[in-house]
Scaffold this motif. Structure first.
Motif, mmCIF file in Angstrom:
data_model
loop_
_atom_site.group_PDB
_atom_site.id
_atom_site.type_symbol
_atom_site.label_atom_id
_atom_site.label_comp_id
_atom_site.label_asym_id
_atom_site.label_seq_id
_atom_site.Cartn_x
_atom_site.Cartn_y
_atom_site.Cartn_z
ATOM 1 N N GLY A 1 0.821 -1.205 0.000
ATOM 2 C CA GLY A 1 0.000 0.000 0.000
ATOM 3 C C GLY A 1 0.856 1.257 0.000
ATOM 4 N N LEU A 2 1.939 1.241 0.781
ATOM 5 C CA LEU A 2 2.857 2.386 0.795
ATOM 6 C C LEU A 2 3.520 2.570 -0.575
ATOM 7 C CD1 LEU A 2 4.490 1.820 4.300
ATOM 8 C CD2 LEU A 2 2.915 3.669 3.673
ATOM 9 N N VAL A 3 3.864 1.476 -1.221
ATOM 10 C CA VAL A 3 4.459 1.551 -2.562
ATOM 11 C C VAL A 3 3.458 2.155 -3.546
ATOM 12 C CG1 VAL A 3 5.351 0.190 -4.499
ATOM 13 C CG2 VAL A 3 6.095 -0.339 -2.168
ATOM 14 N N ALA A 4 2.210 1.694 -3.494
ATOM 15 C CA ALA A 4 1.175 2.234 -4.382
ATOM 16 C C ALA A 4 0.933 3.719 -4.091
ATOM 17 C CB ALA A 4 -0.125 1.443 -4.224
ATOM 18 N N GLY A 5 0.903 4.084 -2.804
ATOM 19 C CA GLY A 5 0.735 5.487 -2.438
ATOM 20 C C GLY A 5 1.876 6.348 -2.954
ATOM 21 N N PHE A 6 3.098 5.834 -2.872
ATOM 22 C CA PHE A 6 4.261 6.572 -3.384
ATOM 23 C C PHE A 6 4.161 6.749 -4.904
ATOM 24 C CE2 PHE A 6 8.614 6.832 -5.022
ATOM 25 C CZ PHE A 6 9.070 7.949 -4.327
ATOM 26 N N ALA A 7 3.770 5.686 -5.609
ATOM 27 C CA ALA A 7 3.605 5.776 -7.064
ATOM 28 C C ALA A 7 2.530 6.811 -7.413
ATOM 29 C CB ALA A 7 3.241 4.405 -7.634
ATOM 30 N N TYR A 8 1.453 6.807 -6.661
ATOM 31 C CA TYR A 8 0.387 7.786 -6.865
ATOM 32 C C TYR A 8 0.902 9.202 -6.599
ATOM 33 C CZ TYR A 8 -4.170 10.076 -6.013
ATOM 34 O OH TYR A 8 -5.248 10.917 -6.025
ATOM 35 N N GLY A 9 1.707 9.361 -5.548
ATOM 36 C CA GLY A 9 2.298 10.668 -5.259
ATOM 37 C C GLY A 9 3.196 11.153 -6.386
ATOM 38 N N LEU A 10 3.983 10.252 -6.976
ATOM 39 C CA LEU A 10 4.825 10.625 -8.125
ATOM 40 C C LEU A 10 3.970 11.091 -9.297
ATOM 41 C CD1 LEU A 10 7.614 7.882 -8.250
ATOM 42 C CD2 LEU A 10 7.912 10.317 -7.769
ATOM 43 N N LEU A 11 2.889 10.373 -9.558
ATOM 44 C CA LEU A 11 1.988 10.779 -10.638
ATOM 45 C C LEU A 11 1.357 12.136 -10.351
ATOM 46 C CD1 LEU A 11 0.221 7.397 -11.482
ATOM 47 C CD2 LEU A 11 1.957 8.586 -12.839
ATOM 48 N N GLN A 12 1.029 12.375 -9.100
ATOM 49 C CA GLN A 12 0.463 13.675 -8.721
ATOM 50 C C GLN A 12 1.458 14.804 -8.983
ATOM 51 O OE1 GLN A 12 -2.883 14.505 -7.119
ATOM 52 N NE2 GLN A 12 -2.938 12.817 -8.571
ATOM 53 N N VAL A 13 2.727 14.585 -8.637
ATOM 54 C CA VAL A 13 3.762 15.595 -8.885
ATOM 55 C C VAL A 13 3.871 15.871 -10.381
ATOM 56 C CG1 VAL A 13 6.253 16.039 -8.822
ATOM 57 C CG2 VAL A 13 5.118 15.135 -6.810
ATOM 58 N N MET A 14 3.851 14.804 -11.181
ATOM 59 C CA MET A 14 4.068 14.960 -12.618
ATOM 60 C C MET A 14 2.859 15.501 -13.368
ATOM 61 S SD MET A 14 6.447 11.722 -13.683
ATOM 62 C CE MET A 14 5.405 10.439 -13.015
ATOM 63 N N PHE A 15 1.652 15.053 -13.004
ATOM 64 C CA PHE A 15 0.493 15.339 -13.838
ATOM 65 C C PHE A 15 -0.595 16.195 -13.213
ATOM 66 C CE2 PHE A 15 2.039 11.161 -15.426
ATOM 67 C CZ PHE A 15 2.519 11.626 -16.646
ATOM 68 N N ASP A 16 -0.566 16.395 -11.916
ATOM 69 C CA ASP A 16 -1.667 17.106 -11.278
ATOM 70 C C ASP A 16 -1.601 18.613 -11.520
ATOM 71 O OD1 ASP A 16 -4.035 17.217 -9.740
ATOM 72 O OD2 ASP A 16 -2.879 17.895 -8.019
ATOM 73 N N GLY A 17 -0.434 19.126 -11.815
ATOM 74 C CA GLY A 17 -0.310 20.569 -11.977
ATOM 75 C C GLY A 17 -0.516 21.273 -10.652
ATOM 76 N N GLY A 18 -0.117 20.600 -9.591
ATOM 77 C CA GLY A 18 -0.337 21.092 -8.238
ATOM 78 C C GLY A 18 0.537 22.273 -7.874
ATOM 79 N N THR B 1 2.076 8.779 0.018
ATOM 80 C CA THR B 1 2.633 7.493 0.452
ATOM 81 C C THR B 1 1.906 6.980 1.687
ATOM 82 O OG1 THR B 1 4.809 7.969 -0.499
ATOM 83 C CG2 THR B 1 4.719 6.308 1.237
ATOM 84 N N VAL B 2 1.638 7.859 2.656
ATOM 85 C CA VAL B 2 1.020 7.406 3.908
ATOM 86 C C VAL B 2 -0.407 6.895 3.727
ATOM 87 C CG1 VAL B 2 2.508 8.823 5.373
ATOM 88 C CG2 VAL B 2 0.268 9.708 4.667
ATOM 89 N N LEU B 3 -0.993 7.096 2.554
ATOM 90 C CA LEU B 3 -2.303 6.486 2.292
ATOM 91 C C LEU B 3 -2.208 4.969 2.415
ATOM 92 C CD1 LEU B 3 -3.519 8.525 -0.818
ATOM 93 C CD2 LEU B 3 -4.255 8.789 1.561
ATOM 94 N N LEU C 1 -7.533 5.563 8.889
ATOM 95 C CA LEU C 1 -6.098 5.675 9.179
ATOM 96 C C LEU C 1 -5.342 6.381 8.051
ATOM 97 C CD1 LEU C 1 -5.299 2.163 10.699
ATOM 98 C CD2 LEU C 1 -5.353 4.355 11.900
ATOM 99 N N GLY C 2 -5.590 5.950 6.824
ATOM 100 C CA GLY C 2 -4.916 6.565 5.681
ATOM 101 C C GLY C 2 -5.283 8.027 5.499
ATOM 102 N N GLY C 3 -6.572 8.331 5.624
ATOM 103 C CA GLY C 3 -7.021 9.725 5.496
ATOM 104 C C GLY C 3 -6.460 10.605 6.598
ATOM 105 N N ALA C 4 -6.440 10.079 7.831
ATOM 106 C CA ALA C 4 -5.895 10.844 8.958
ATOM 107 C C ALA C 4 -4.397 11.068 8.795
ATOM 108 C CB ALA C 4 -6.185 10.122 10.277
ATOM 109 N N ALA C 5 -3.682 10.047 8.338
ATOM 110 C CA ALA C 5 -2.236 10.190 8.144
ATOM 111 C C ALA C 5 -1.925 11.231 7.075
ATOM 112 C CB ALA C 5 -1.615 8.846 7.772
ATOM 113 N N ARG C 6 -2.666 11.199 5.979
ATOM 114 C CA ARG C 6 -2.448 12.200 4.923
ATOM 115 C C ARG C 6 -2.762 13.598 5.450
ATOM 116 N NH1 ARG C 6 -5.738 13.129 -0.687
ATOM 117 N NH2 ARG C 6 -4.708 15.094 -1.156
ATOM 118 N N PHE C 7 -3.856 13.720 6.203
ATOM 119 C CA PHE C 7 -4.192 15.017 6.777
ATOM 120 C C PHE C 7 -3.060 15.541 7.652
ATOM 121 C CE2 PHE C 7 -5.458 17.060 10.731
ATOM 122 C CZ PHE C 7 -5.782 18.321 10.233
#
Length: 188
Positions: A55-72, A89-91, A110-116
């Motif tokens: 789950g942490l690996v998937a969250g990290f991959a999602y975070g990388l995609l967010q950096v690249m494509f979200d335009g954040g 990642t903490v999701l 837990l995941g939502g609270a950790a991200r918050f």
């Protein structure tokens, strides 16, 4: 064993891609970043099915995609690291609900609270200089309070939306949401 790992990798790739797509469908967007989406939902599901580590690996991959494509929004490497890589990642901590009957709900909280918490700390430290004089009709004097209100607003709604959707899907998709289908294949 090999088929199980392949299944996990394929499921992870599909759910991370789905998370990225859902994150682009913004229901509401805050002015300095942060939005209400259903992007966390597939990451929670993957983590509860496959465990915290993956789950942490998937969250990290999602975070990388967010950096690249979200335009954040990012003002420094600290905000990229905190608001994207660590926060997503903490999701994966949702994986702590793995193997429990109602683990999807525990994991989502837990995941939502950790991200918050990550967004709250980054907001109060890295983003403190952007604190407005007033927010939600209140005078802002503390970056910790401002970050709590700012990040709490969208993170609470995001987490509640995930909980509601999982509650609606719990009966019809019970085997999948609890990971029981994975345990059956290893028992056979």
């Amino acid at each position: 064993m090999r088929n199980r790992k392949l299944q996990m990798l394929c499921e992870g790739a599909i759910l991370v891609a789905l998370a990225q797509i859902l994150s682009m469908l913004k229901l509401w967007e805050m002015p300095w970043g942060g939005s209400i989406t259903l992007g966390m939902l597939p990451i929670f599901l993957f983590a509860v099915r496959w465990g915290t580590r993956w789950g942490l690996v998937a969250g990290f991959a999602y975070g990388l995609l967010q950096v690249m494509f979200d335009g954040g929004f990012a003002i420094s490497w600290q905000s990229i690291l905190g608001d994207y890589l660590v926060a997503f990642t903490v999701l994966g901590l949702a994986g702590l609900g793995r193997g429990r009957e109602k683990g999807i709900f525990l994991g989502t909280v837990l995941g939502g609270a950790a991200r918050f918490v990550v967004h709250w700390v980054v907001g109060a430290t890295v983003w403190a200089m952007y604190m407005p004089d007033a927010f939600f009709g209140m005078t802002m004097t503390s970056p910790w309070l401002y970050s709590l209100l700012y990040n709490g607003f969208y993170m609470l709604i995001d987490t509640l939306l995930c909980l509601v959707i999982f509650a609606l899907l719990f009966r019809p998709m019970h085997q999948y949401l609890t990971g029981a289908d994975l345990r059956k294949t290893t028992e056979q």
